[in-house]
Write an enzyme that holds these catalytic residues in place. Structure first.
Site, PDB file in Angstrom:
ATOM      1  N   ARG A   1       3.976   0.268  -4.668  1.00  0.00           N
ATOM      2  CA  ARG A   1       2.574   0.662  -4.898  1.00  0.00           C
ATOM      3  C   ARG A   1       2.491   2.107  -5.395  1.00  0.00           C
ATOM      4  O   ARG A   1       1.685   2.436  -6.257  1.00  0.00           O
ATOM      5  CB  ARG A   1       1.751   0.444  -3.621  1.00  0.00           C
ATOM      6  CG  ARG A   1       0.263   0.524  -3.873  1.00  0.00           C
ATOM      7  CD  ARG A   1      -0.538   0.048  -2.685  1.00  0.00           C
ATOM      8  NE  ARG A   1      -0.337   0.894  -1.520  1.00  0.00           N
ATOM      9  CZ  ARG A   1      -0.794   0.604  -0.307  1.00  0.00           C
ATOM     10  NH1 ARG A   1      -1.470  -0.508  -0.106  1.00  0.00           N
ATOM     11  NH2 ARG A   1      -0.571   1.415   0.700  1.00  0.00           N
TER      12      ARG A   1
ATOM     13  N   LYS B   1      -3.790   4.265  -5.238  1.00  0.00           N
ATOM     14  CA  LYS B   1      -3.971   5.100  -4.040  1.00  0.00           C
ATOM     15  C   LYS B   1      -4.015   6.582  -4.445  1.00  0.00           C
ATOM     16  O   LYS B   1      -3.152   7.380  -4.066  1.00  0.00           O
ATOM     17  CB  LYS B   1      -2.860   4.807  -3.031  1.00  0.00           C
ATOM     18  CG  LYS B   1      -3.306   5.116  -1.603  1.00  0.00           C
ATOM     19  CD  LYS B   1      -2.464   4.386  -0.596  1.00  0.00           C
ATOM     20  CE  LYS B   1      -2.686   4.899   0.815  1.00  0.00           C
ATOM     21  NZ  LYS B   1      -4.027   4.678   1.335  1.00  0.00           N
TER      22      LYS B   1
ATOM     23  N   GLU C   1     -14.278  -3.366  -0.527  1.00  0.00           N
ATOM     24  CA  GLU C   1     -13.470  -3.029   0.661  1.00  0.00           C
ATOM     25  C   GLU C   1     -14.106  -1.885   1.426  1.00  0.00           C
ATOM     26  O   GLU C   1     -15.088  -1.282   0.996  1.00  0.00           O
ATOM     27  CB  GLU C   1     -12.041  -2.685   0.258  1.00  0.00           C
ATOM     28  CG  GLU C   1     -11.876  -1.426  -0.573  1.00  0.00           C
ATOM     29  CD  GLU C   1     -10.399  -1.059  -0.788  1.00  0.00           C
ATOM     30  OE1 GLU C   1      -9.563  -1.323   0.090  1.00  0.00           O
ATOM     31  OE2 GLU C   1     -10.102  -0.479  -1.848  1.00  0.00           O
TER      32      GLU C   1
HETATM   33  N1  PLP Z   1      -7.833   0.116   1.279  1.00  0.00           N
HETATM   34  C1  PLP Z   1      -7.865   1.455   1.277  1.00  0.00           C
HETATM   35  C2  PLP Z   1      -8.942   2.129   0.540  1.00  0.00           C
HETATM   36  C3  PLP Z   1      -6.872   2.165   1.972  1.00  0.00           C
HETATM   37  O1  PLP Z   1      -6.888   3.494   1.971  1.00  0.00           O
HETATM   38  C4  PLP Z   1      -5.892   1.471   2.677  1.00  0.00           C
HETATM   39  C5  PLP Z   1      -4.848   2.199   3.385  1.00  0.00           C
HETATM   40  O2  PLP Z   1      -3.770   2.404   2.910  1.00  0.00           O
HETATM   41  C6  PLP Z   1      -5.908   0.087   2.646  1.00  0.00           C
HETATM   42  C7  PLP Z   1      -6.888  -0.567   1.939  1.00  0.00           C
HETATM   43  C8  PLP Z   1      -4.883  -0.695   3.392  1.00  0.00           C
HETATM   44  O3  PLP Z   1      -3.649  -0.682   2.748  1.00  0.00           O
HETATM   45  P1  PLP Z   1      -2.314  -0.858   3.590  1.00  0.00           P
HETATM   46  O4  PLP Z   1      -2.488  -2.075   4.391  1.00  0.00           O
HETATM   47  O5  PLP Z   1      -1.254  -0.997   2.577  1.00  0.00           O
HETATM   48  O6  PLP Z   1      -2.189   0.365   4.409  1.00  0.00           O
HETATM   49  C1  COI Z   2      -3.542   4.200   5.489  1.00  0.00           C
HETATM   50  O1  COI Z   2      -3.946   3.275   6.187  1.00  0.00           O
HETATM   51  O2  COI Z   2      -2.336   4.433   5.334  1.00  0.00           O
HETATM   52  C2  COI Z   2      -4.481   5.076   4.779  1.00  0.00           C
HETATM   53  O3  COI Z   2      -4.046   5.780   3.909  1.00  0.00           O
HETATM   54  C3  COI Z   2      -5.913   5.099   5.141  1.00  0.00           C
HETATM   55  C4  COI Z   2      -6.427   6.475   5.342  1.00  0.00           C
HETATM   56  C5  COI Z   2      -7.897   6.429   5.386  1.00  0.00           C
HETATM   57  C6  COI Z   2      -5.932   7.099   6.581  1.00  0.00           C
END
Ligand code: PLP
Ligand code: COI
Length: 346
Positions: free
Chosen positions: A80, A183, A219
């Site tokens: 990612r 991200k 989301e």
């Molecule tokens: N959506 C957003 C906006 C996020 O910041 C995160 C965190 O990383 C997620 C979704 C969830 O992603 P992950 O499950 O890979 O942490």
């Molecule tokens: C994560 O879950 O890793 C994120 O980056 C979310 C953040 C809002 C702390």
């Protein structure tokens, strides 16, 4: 030994021992160094300050029941970050470099890794940013890749407790065909002020709609959305949401538990049909949502519509099963049948 109270830590920037760092210049990565100063010295013209050329990742390391230490699906985070780096015109850390720096970060900060038996874990935060002083709007020739970590408990202050969310109809998270699925730091900057307003009104989360039409669920500001109804796990298919590794894992676990997984557009009105709704992500794990208030103007007290799932604080049966299925694999309490746990030799 550290005297950290593992069950009391929240989710914050916690000073540990070491940050791992590499610099990229003129097409080459430097040696990886372990830095204990926790300071970047950068020219005020450095492009990250002015133009927000930065992206990050988030993954967790766990102490398992049998004494092993694991990172949860680090290759997914590496991929990612590579995708986001391409979007920003930054160099992509290879899988090997990304995983090596995450592993070394865990080893060098082992004192801050919560022991088995707690819900806390070590949150690892890789950061890639433009480090060249420049004015022109083109990708930088100098970049820093740093990996830091912090012991982390619950993001919202309690695990497996439901919280309230608001849909702020006068704010969007990401433009259509914009940066929503990457991200990048800037996606988060634009949520700070609406979060502050929402928190003052008693909401922990913000649920964003697709910005083009405001008809569908995208989301949460911090995490992905899922809803449960009729033995189905339903989650948005949208090109402006971050592809969550937790959500991807939950889709497999939901199928293992006999649920039908649907990834598709979710109209706003469908919120009235779910029995349970949750936020999922590395930081929030699975956080059930008690109710969602639709607000035409976030700043106003008026609520256009309310969708209620649980009494505040309570958690539904499917969210509980999913939470246990995920966290028991992470803690090594159940078999890692999908091969998600990457051992870190300590
Ligand atoms: N959506 C957003 C906006 C996020 O910041 C995160 C965190 O990383 C997620 C979704 C969830 O992603 P992950 O499950 O890979 O942490
Ligand atoms: C994560 O879950 O890793 C994120 O980056 C979310 C953040 C809002 C702390």
């Amino acid at each position: 030994m550290s005297d950290i109270q593992w069950d009391k830590i929240g989710f914050d920037a916690y000073r540990t021992d070491v940050v791992l760092m590499a610099r990229w210049k003129d097409g080459q990565w430097s040696e990886i160094v372990e830095d204990d100063t926790f300071a970047f010295t950068l020219d005020p013209f450095t492009c990250v300050f002015h133009y927000a050329v930065s992206c990050f990742e988030g993954l967790k390391a766990f102490s398992q029941k049998d004494g092993k230490v694991i990172l949860f699906r680090p290759e997914e985070n590496a991929h990612r970050m590579q995708r986001t780096a391409r979007y920003l015109g930054l160099p992509e850390p290879s899988d090997e470099m990304f995983i090596e720096m995450c592993e070394r970060c865990v080893r060098a900060n082992r004192e801050f890794l919560p022991p088995y038996g707690h819900d806390a874990s070590l949150y690892v935060r890789p950061l890639l940013m433009g480090a060249q002083p420049k004015m022109q709007l083109t990708p930088p020739n100098e970049v820093i890749f740093a990996v830091m970590c912090a012991p982390a408990g619950s993001y919202y202050g309690a695990f497996l407790k439901s919280f309230a969310a608001a849909i702020p109809q006068n704010y969007d998270r990401a433009a259509p065909k914009g940066s929503g699925s990457y991200k990048v730091g800037a996606n988060y900057a634009s949520t700070f002020r609406p979060y502050q307003i929402a928190h003052n009104q008693g909401y922990q989360e913000l649920l964003y709609l697709n910005s083009k039409t405001h008809e569908f669920i995208d989301e949460f500001g911090s995490s992905n959305f899922f809803g449960i109804k009729d033995n189905k796990y339903v989650t948005p298919l949208s090109d402006s949401v971050l592809p969550s590794i937790t959500n991807k894992s939950l889709q497999e676990l939901a199928a293992d538990l006999g649920l039908v997984v649907e990834k598709r557009a979710i109209p706003l009105e469908e919120l009235s049909e779910f029995d349970e709704v949750g936020a999922c992500g590395t930081a929030v794990v699975i956080t059930p949502i008690s109710h969602i208030d639709v607000k035409e103007v976030l700043e106003d007290n008026a609520v256009t519509k309310q969708f209620r799932y649980m009494p505040d604080g309570e958690v539904g049966p499917v969210c509980t099963r999913l939470y246990k299925a995920l966290t028991s694999i992470q803690k090594g309490e159940s078999e890692d049948i999908h091969g998600w746990c990457h051992e870190v030799k300590m």
